[in-house]
Design a protein around this motif. Structure first.
Motif, PDB file in Angstrom:
ATOM      1  N   UNK A   1      -4.774   3.837   8.257  1.00 50.80           N
ATOM      2  CA  UNK A   1      -3.754   3.354   7.328  1.00 50.80           C
ATOM      3  C   UNK A   1      -2.416   4.004   7.653  1.00 50.80           C
ATOM      4  N   UNK A   2      -2.442   5.292   7.881  1.00 52.59           N
ATOM      5  CA  UNK A   2      -1.204   6.018   8.177  1.00 52.59           C
ATOM      6  C   UNK A   2      -0.567   5.540   9.470  1.00 52.59           C
ATOM      7  N   UNK A   3      -1.378   5.309  10.475  1.00 54.97           N
ATOM      8  CA  UNK A   3      -0.839   4.877  11.763  1.00 54.97           C
ATOM      9  C   UNK A   3      -0.271   3.470  11.721  1.00 54.97           C
TER      10      UNK A   3
ATOM     11  N   UNK B   1       0.431  -4.637   7.394  1.00 58.50           N
ATOM     12  CA  UNK B   1      -0.124  -3.742   6.387  1.00 58.50           C
ATOM     13  C   UNK B   1      -1.616  -3.971   6.146  1.00 58.50           C
ATOM     14  N   UNK B   2      -2.024  -5.220   6.089  1.00 59.74           N
ATOM     15  CA  UNK B   2      -3.357  -5.567   5.597  1.00 59.74           C
ATOM     16  C   UNK B   2      -4.540  -4.991   6.377  1.00 59.74           C
ATOM     17  N   UNK B   3      -4.554  -5.025   7.692  1.00 57.38           N
ATOM     18  CA  UNK B   3      -5.752  -4.501   8.369  1.00 57.38           C
ATOM     19  C   UNK B   3      -6.061  -3.049   7.997  1.00 57.38           C
TER      20      UNK B   3
ATOM     21  N   UNK C   1      -4.740 -10.198  -3.129  1.00 60.81           N
ATOM     22  CA  UNK C   1      -3.728 -11.253  -3.274  1.00 60.81           C
ATOM     23  C   UNK C   1      -2.867 -11.326  -2.021  1.00 60.81           C
ATOM     24  N   UNK C   2      -2.496 -10.172  -1.490  1.00 61.59           N
ATOM     25  CA  UNK C   2      -1.623 -10.124  -0.318  1.00 61.59           C
ATOM     26  C   UNK C   2      -2.399 -10.353   0.973  1.00 61.59           C
ATOM     27  N   UNK C   3      -3.608  -9.869   1.035  1.00 53.94           N
ATOM     28  CA  UNK C   3      -4.336  -9.831   2.302  1.00 53.94           C
ATOM     29  C   UNK C   3      -5.407 -10.906   2.475  1.00 53.94           C
ATOM     30  N   UNK C   4      -5.585 -11.772   1.501  1.00 53.45           N
ATOM     31  CA  UNK C   4      -6.601 -12.820   1.630  1.00 53.45           C
ATOM     32  C   UNK C   4      -6.257 -13.747   2.791  1.00 53.45           C
ATOM     33  N   UNK C   5      -7.282 -14.190   3.492  1.00 52.44           N
ATOM     34  CA  UNK C   5      -7.097 -15.102   4.617  1.00 52.44           C
ATOM     35  C   UNK C   5      -6.346 -16.339   4.152  1.00 52.44           C
TER      36      UNK C   5
END
Length: 125
Positions: A12-14, A35-37, A69-73
């Motif tokens: 996450x940090x990277x 961001x999502x992955x 909500x943001x990361x859904x396919x």
């Protein structure tokens, strides 16, 4: 489990610090794509933690909804979705990092990236 959490949070940090060329504004969809992955990996790891309080579990479930909500396919990401993420989900993740058994030296870069993500999202139009 600690090793898994450390790996997920380090990822996450990277990845949350991905940048674009100076003067280039990313669209909400581009921000989400960066961001999502890492957010999903960190979230999955945090959801697998054993022995957390009921309130932490509830807060994490709420954060998961915002991240979904943001990361859904195929999601159509709006700047308001990212702002909700910055105001609701990212502080929960930061609180869990602070309460984790990670060494402070390992926590600080993660917390910095979460803070930077909140700032970057906060300046969206």
């Amino acid at each position: 489990m600690r090793k898994l959490l450390t790996s997920a949070l380090a990822t996450f940090a990277l990845l949350s610090g991905c940048a674009t060329a100076p003067g280039t504004l990313q669209t909400p969809a581009q921000i989400a794509a960066n961001f999502c992955p890492s957010a999903q990996i960190a979230l999955t790891s945090m959801q697998g933690l054993v022995g957390v309080s009921a309130s932490t579990t509830e807060n994490l479930a709420n954060a998961a909804r915002d991240i979904t909500v943001v990361c859904a396919m195929g999601a159509t990401v709006q700047s308001t979705d990212l702002k909700t993420l910055a105001l609701n989900a990212l502080p929960v993740l930061a609180t869990i990092v602070k309460a984790s058994t990670l060494a402070v030296d390992a926590q600080n870069p993660i917390l910095l990236d979460i803070g930077l993500a909140q700032i970057a999202i906060g300046i969206l139009p």
